[in-house]
Design an enzyme around this catalytic site. Structure first.
Site, PDB file in Angstrom:
ATOM      1  CD  GLU A 288       0.186   4.547   7.094  1.00  0.00           C
ATOM      2  OE1 GLU A 288       0.210   5.447   5.999  1.00  0.00           O
ATOM      3  OE2 GLU A 288      -0.551   4.457   7.869  1.00  0.00           O
TER       4      GLU A 288
ATOM      5  CD  GLU B  38      -5.915   4.328   7.914  1.00  0.00           C
ATOM      6  OE1 GLU B  38      -4.622   3.956   8.527  1.00  0.00           O
ATOM      7  OE2 GLU B  38      -5.530   4.593   6.739  1.00  0.00           O
TER       8      GLU B  38
END
Length: 262
Positions: free
Chosen positions: A240, A143
């Site tokens: 998130e 990521e």
């Protein structure tokens, strides 16, 4: 229709961690993710998942000394043996929890660490981790994270992420495409989603700026949700974000997707 997973490290903090699973399910979520499970027994988390009829979507490999500021070690020279141990621990939890995605955080590259050496270590570690997770049908994720929230983090853009994925050359290594981070570092979100679709193994969302609900800020999420459907992404989308108030009070954006604040 997009399918959303609640991030239990950020959402439902009105409850103790193991109680967040039931709260997420009651709100209409069918999947959950979080940063790390390692403070709890895998069997206890498994029970919470099973009782709530939830799918475990994603979690991270152990990050090192999180309280001391560490954010992973995959790209940090000299930590290879420790990284390999974190891979094995994460796989143990993933197998118990039925989780088929693991994220390996690259780490903070401090002054004095040669960036080329860090990249070589990162590629080598990801190859090892991808091979280990592949044996259990697990997808490994890399990521990119923005430098404003995490100064010094090694991987910052989708372009850099694709370069690393190509260098690692393992079919089960995919891109964790966090729209919040991508907006801060690169923008041009619709085109980047299209360009990276084949490499994306997981998507995450949050409003920018502030990392709150996706109906606040500069990103046109209704447009992006439709685009995500149109381009054929069928995976999970992790929520998130940090709720501005209570989690339920901020879920109005998700009502049309079967998630409710009632």
């Amino acid at each position: 229709m997009p399918k959303f997973a609640a991030n239990l490290s950020m959402m439902f903090q009105e409850h103790a961690f193991l109680d967040r699973f039931a709260a997420a399910a009651k709100a209409g979520f069918r999947g959950v993710e979080y940063l790390f499970p390692y403070e709890w027994q895998a069997s206890d988390i498994k029970k919470a998942l099973t009782d709530a009829k939830l799918e475990q979507v994603l979690f991270n490999l152990p990050p090192g000394d999180w309280a001391g500021g560490e954010r992973g070690m995959a790209a940090i020279p000299g930590r290879e043996a420790e990284f390999a141990q974190t891979v094995e621990l994460a796989i143990e939890y993933a197998r118990e929890l039925g989780c088929v995605r693991l994220h390996a955080m690259a780490g903070i590259i401090h002054a004095g660490i040669d960036r080329e050496e860090a990249e070589a270590v990162y590629v080598s570690n990801l190859r090892h981790a991808a091979d280990a997770t592949a044996r259990h049908g697990i997808t490994l994720l890399a990521e990119p994270i923005n430098t404003r929230d995490m100064p010094g983090y090694f991987l910052n853009t989708s372009t850099a992420g694709r370069k690393v994925i190509a260098a690692v050359s393992r079919p089960n290594l995919k891109l964790q495409f966090d729209i919040y981070h991508t907006q801060i570092m690169e923008g041009d979100l619709a085109e980047r989603l299209r360009q990276n679709l084949e490499a994306i193994g997981h998507i995450q969302i949050a409003g920018t700026p502030g990392r709150h609900e996706p109906d606040v800020g500069e990103i046109n999420y209704p447009y992006l949700f439709k685009l995500i459907d149109e381009i054929g992404y069928t995976g999970w989308i992790g929520c998130e974000y940090r709720p501005r108030a209570s989690t339920l009070a901020g879920l109005g954006w998700a009502r049309e997707f079967g998630i409710t604040s009632e």
